[in-house]
Design an enzyme around this catalytic site. Structure first.
Site, PDB file in Angstrom:
ATOM      1  N   PRO A   2      44.827  30.326  37.751  1.00 50.56           N
ATOM      2  CA  PRO A   2      43.631  30.705  38.471  1.00 50.56           C
ATOM      3  C   PRO A   2      43.472  32.199  38.531  1.00 50.56           C
ATOM      4  CG  PRO A   2      45.110  29.355  39.802  1.00 50.56           C
ATOM      5  CD  PRO A   2      45.862  29.879  38.647  1.00 50.56           C
ATOM      6  N   GLU A   3      42.382  32.630  37.989  1.00 47.78           N
ATOM      7  CA  GLU A   3      41.950  34.005  38.160  1.00 47.78           C
ATOM      8  C   GLU A   3      40.840  33.965  39.209  1.00 47.78           C
ATOM      9  OE1 GLU A   3      41.434  35.972  34.337  1.00 47.78           O
ATOM     10  OE2 GLU A   3      42.592  34.414  33.359  1.00 47.78           O
TER      11      GLU A   3
END
Length: 278
Positions: A2-3
């Site tokens: 997850p960015e």
DNA sequence: AGTTAAACCTGGTTGC
DNA sequence: TGCAACCAGGTTTAAC
């Protein structure tokens, strides 16, 4: 995984359904990056306030409810492989489910095979331990006080490769490996360019490219390489729109040259050597 | 102080 | 088929 886009997609997915919910229980599975830092029973009765995001962290503030509980919040990070889901019923945790927040409006469940993620209690976002974890973070990419001029000035203070500095989050938060590569491609900047050699014009272009890339990714529900799911279990779609990430040997969509893969700071970097200039 | 490598942990894919 | 090696959305910590 997850960015920033994936974390923001997650935030949007859990915010409404959980708003005003009361905590019924906390369940802990295998250890994550750090200990929770509070007795789970202490939160029972607390009410949830709107979920916030800072960089790739989620902040779930709580206040004491009519039946008790305490005030403060949970700082969550999804690590490399984490995702959050809302369980409608009281389903049993699976092998990679390491944290449940059971509420009157459903159970928020953290699934994280690699366990690089974290759930940490903090009395407030400005107090330890949250403040320490957030201390080194640069500005939010969509913060209006982050201007091309301040972004350029920040770049001038570093001579490390621009890709590494984007990843560090010290100048602007939110870009991870996928979106750093994509933004640099969009801006036409070679990932190995020393930050200090990026002029005001190109700095402005990079900031705009980063913002557009992140906004587009949020609109597409993020990227799913393997693990990431939104709170409804849906994959993101951005990875199908990536121009260079994960596309070694394929044609650059802008100029047709073959996309290259190099390693910078132990991470893969994808770029086009023909249209990304140092 | 800034930059870089090692470490955390699991599982899927690749190659011999 | 089996097994080792390599790879993966991140970040902290320690070491130049």
């Amino acid at each position: 995984m997850p960015e920033l886009p994936e974390v923001e997609v997650t935030r949007r997915g859990i915010d409404e359904p959980l708003r005003g919910a009361q905590v019924l229980a906390l369940r802990l599975g295998k250890a994550l990056r750090w200990p929770l830092g509070v007795a789970p029973e202490a939160l029972v009765g607390s009410r949830l306030l709107p979920v916030q995001r800072r960089g790739k962290y989620l902040w779930l503030p709580v206040v004491p409810g009519p039946q008790g509980g305490c005030g403060g919040g949970l700082l969550l990070h999804l690590g490399m492989s984490g995702s959050l889901a809302l369980q409608p019923a009281d389903t049993l945790p699976g092998a990679h489910d390491h944290f449940d927040l059971v509420t009157t409006q459903g159970t928020l469940r953290l699934t994280d095979p690699r366990r690089f993620g974290a759930v940490v209690w903090s009395p407030s976002i400005a107090d330890e331990p949250a403040s320490r974890l957030l201390a080194a973070l640069g500005p939010e990419p969509f913060d209006e006080t982050l201007t091309p001029a301040t972004f350029h000035a920040a770049l001038q203070r570093h001579r490390a490769p621009v890709k590494a500095v984007l990843l560090s989050g010290r100048i602007v938060v939110g870009a991870g490996n996928i979106y750093a590569c994509e933004a640099l491609h969009e801006a036409g900047i070679h990932p190995a360019t020393p930050c200090e050699r990026i002029g005001p014009q190109r700095a402005a272009r990079l900031l705009q490219a980063l913002r557009e890339t992140l906004a587009r990714a949020i609109a597409l529900g993020g990227s799913t390489l393997r693990d990431f799911r939104d709170v409804h279990g849906m994959s993101g779609a951005f990875q199908q729109h990536a121009r260079v990430y994960g596309r070694e040997g394929q044609a650059c969509p802008r100029c047709g040259a073959a996309v290259r893969r190099i390693v910078q700071g132990q991470r893969a970097t994808y770029y086009c050597a023909a249209c990304q200039r140092r």
